[in-house]
Design an enzyme around this catalytic site. Sequence first.
Site, PDB file in Angstrom:
ATOM      1  N   GLU A 156       3.077  -5.025 -18.494  1.00  0.00           N
ATOM      2  CA  GLU A 156       1.682  -5.161 -18.048  1.00  0.00           C
ATOM      3  C   GLU A 156       0.675  -4.270 -18.770  1.00  0.00           C
ATOM      4  OE1 GLU A 156       1.944  -4.664 -13.791  1.00  0.00           O
ATOM      5  OE2 GLU A 156       3.496  -6.172 -13.603  1.00  0.00           O
ATOM      6  N   GLU A 261      10.173 -13.029 -13.254  1.00  0.00           N
ATOM      7  CA  GLU A 261       9.955 -12.606 -11.860  1.00  0.00           C
ATOM      8  C   GLU A 261       9.438 -13.784 -11.041  1.00  0.00           C
ATOM      9  OE1 GLU A 261       7.485  -9.089 -11.692  1.00  0.00           O
ATOM     10  OE2 GLU A 261       8.430  -8.189 -13.445  1.00  0.00           O
TER      11      GLU A 261
HETATM   12  O1  G3I Z   1      11.104   3.001  -0.731  1.00  0.00           O
HETATM   13  C1  G3I Z   1       9.877   3.287  -0.029  1.00  0.00           C
HETATM   14  C2  G3I Z   1      10.168   3.648   1.403  1.00  0.00           C
HETATM   15  O2  G3I Z   1      10.896   4.838   1.422  1.00  0.00           O
HETATM   16  C3  G3I Z   1       8.825   3.793   2.141  1.00  0.00           C
HETATM   17  O3  G3I Z   1       9.065   4.021   3.492  1.00  0.00           O
HETATM   18  C4  G3I Z   1       7.993   2.520   2.018  1.00  0.00           C
HETATM   19  C5  G3I Z   1       6.611   2.649   2.656  1.00  0.00           C
HETATM   20  O4  G3I Z   1       5.622   1.904   1.994  1.00  0.00           O
HETATM   21  O5  G3I Z   1       7.792   2.279   0.655  1.00  0.00           O
HETATM   22  C6  G3I Z   1       8.999   2.052  -0.077  1.00  0.00           C
HETATM   23  O6  G3I Z   1       8.699   1.814  -1.412  1.00  0.00           O
HETATM   24  C7  G3I Z   1       8.153   0.551  -1.699  1.00  0.00           C
HETATM   25  C8  G3I Z   1       9.059  -0.111  -2.732  1.00  0.00           C
HETATM   26  O7  G3I Z   1       8.469  -1.338  -3.151  1.00  0.00           O
HETATM   27  C9  G3I Z   1      10.455  -0.406  -2.199  1.00  0.00           C
HETATM   28  O8  G3I Z   1      10.401  -1.325  -1.163  1.00  0.00           O
HETATM   29  C10 G3I Z   1       6.761   0.739  -2.255  1.00  0.00           C
HETATM   30  O9  G3I Z   1       5.884   1.222  -1.236  1.00  0.00           O
HETATM   31  C11 G3I Z   1       6.221  -0.557  -2.783  1.00  0.00           C
HETATM   32  O10 G3I Z   1       4.982  -0.337  -3.457  1.00  0.00           O
HETATM   33  C12 G3I Z   1       7.209  -1.142  -3.775  1.00  0.00           C
HETATM   34  O11 G3I Z   1       6.715  -2.379  -4.200  1.00  0.00           O
HETATM   35  C13 G3I Z   1       7.303  -2.911  -5.370  1.00  0.00           C
HETATM   36  C14 G3I Z   1       6.229  -3.087  -6.439  1.00  0.00           C
HETATM   37  O12 G3I Z   1       6.773  -3.747  -7.569  1.00  0.00           O
HETATM   38  C15 G3I Z   1       5.701  -1.750  -6.920  1.00  0.00           C
HETATM   39  O13 G3I Z   1       6.702  -1.062  -7.595  1.00  0.00           O
HETATM   40  C16 G3I Z   1       7.920  -4.248  -5.016  1.00  0.00           C
HETATM   41  O14 G3I Z   1       9.029  -4.048  -4.145  1.00  0.00           O
HETATM   42  C17 G3I Z   1       8.395  -4.957  -6.294  1.00  0.00           C
HETATM   43  O15 G3I Z   1       8.813  -6.269  -5.991  1.00  0.00           O
HETATM   44  C18 G3I Z   1       7.239  -5.034  -7.295  1.00  0.00           C
HETATM   45  O16 G3I Z   1       7.723  -5.634  -8.486  1.00  0.00           O
HETATM   46  C19 G3I Z   1       6.744  -5.810  -9.511  1.00  0.00           C
HETATM   47  C20 G3I Z   1       7.448  -5.705 -10.844  1.00  0.00           C
HETATM   48  O17 G3I Z   1       8.171  -4.513 -10.928  1.00  0.00           O
HETATM   49  C21 G3I Z   1       6.456  -5.828 -11.993  1.00  0.00           C
HETATM   50  N1  G3I Z   1       5.682  -7.042 -11.873  1.00  0.00           N
HETATM   51  C22 G3I Z   1       5.016  -7.273 -10.606  1.00  0.00           C
HETATM   52  C23 G3I Z   1       6.047  -7.191  -9.474  1.00  0.00           C
HETATM   53  C24 G3I Z   1       5.414  -7.517  -8.176  1.00  0.00           C
HETATM   54  O18 G3I Z   1       4.448  -6.562  -7.868  1.00  0.00           O
END
Ligand code: G3I
Length: 374
Positions: A156, A261
């Site tokens: 990105e 994805e």
């Molecule tokens: O693990 C913590 C947990 O301990 C906490 O209690 C909770 C509270 O919000 O958050 C948890 O972390 C979250 C994590 O996913 C695991 O579930 C983060 O907040 C959340 O922001 C994170 O979101 C991920 C996002 O990327 C940001 O990294 C999504 O699961 C994931 O599907 C998404 O994937 C991205 C690709 O990597 C890149 N392209 C876009 C795609 C979708 O956004």
Amino acid sequence: MKPSNFKYQLLFICSIGLFSATFAQNQPTSLKEAFKNDFLVGTALGAEHILEKDAKANQLIKKEFNAITPENHMKSMNIHPEWNKYDFYLGDKFVEYGQKNNMYVVGHTLVWHSQLPRFVGKIKSADSLKLFMTDHINTVAGRYAGKINSWDVVNEAIEDDGTFRKSIFYNLLGEDFIKMAFDLAAKADPKAELYYNDYNNEQPAKRKATIEMIKKLKASGTKIDGVGIQGHWSINSLNTKNIEDAIIEYAALGLKVAFTELDLTVLPNPWDLKGADVNQNFENSPKMNPYPKELPDSVQTTLAQKYEELFKVFLKHQDKIDRITFWGVADNHSWLNGWPVRGRTNYPLLFDRNFEPKKAYNSVMNLKKNNPNL
Ligand code: G3I
């Protein structure tokens, strides 16, 4: 009935039975089998999948998919939480899982502006950022060298309008950070295929800028093997013309194309959001979460039609496409239940919350069942 007539009728019925049994036996019973001559079919794994916590999910992953991507745990925030501290626990388990099950293993992702460790946010100089990138890529890609089939090296870096994203990497290093990342990755793991991965990069402006960026990289001698089109789309605005054009144009650069994805949201997107910028979030409401209990048949059917439309394009260009990876295993575990509005019930994948195949699964499988030569 004359005995001779009865004999012929019996023979006819038996032949039909035998034909159906043989036909049924030759039908693919999983996504990876159905598309084995076309492309890999992958899924993104969370910690619960990698640690094999749920027997049903585990069975489904092994049956249906032959490629895996770590949804979160190889992002720098998780794998490299402090300057001198790495956490390889889930990364190692993930790679083991792939090797044990003969799967194509994708590393995601080495350089991304999002989900950065806190210490990177405090970096103010180009030299310190270079030091971080060098140490991070050498250590992570180096650790899994020979075990990861492909890396999403840079994720990105370009905005929807085709300008470079003003990330910390771009702000301190300019667009050279992209070349630097690819060169470091190629050195740390010479065998891995190296991908540039983005969302909306099938759309014209972003596609054009991506192509220019890739041409420059190639002209400077940098190794880049493929482009990942993330494929976070909506059933309300799927544009297969853009997708087809993008496949053709990226492949014309001599690159592999992967859909990295894939998911199709069935819920309304505030402001008709199409992309996947994780920094955006909106308020929940009954209007924004219309199917909290189950998906109505009509929407289930639209989802199936959209997936079918998409897979027809994928099959038409299977010679250019290496992999189709879904962003999740089943609807219960999809980032789209929490984004761009928290706490919604979305249905973007091929398997439902009980890990059962949906109508969309059948529509995709039927493309091969009815046309084995397609
Ligand atoms: O693990 C913590 C947990 O301990 C906490 O209690 C909770 C509270 O919000 O958050 C948890 O972390 C979250 C994590 O996913 C695991 O579930 C983060 O907040 C959340 O922001 C994170 O979101 C991920 C996002 O990327 C940001 O990294 C999504 O699961 C994931 O599907 C998404 O994937 C991205 C690709 O990597 C890149 N392209 C876009 C795609 C979708 O956004």
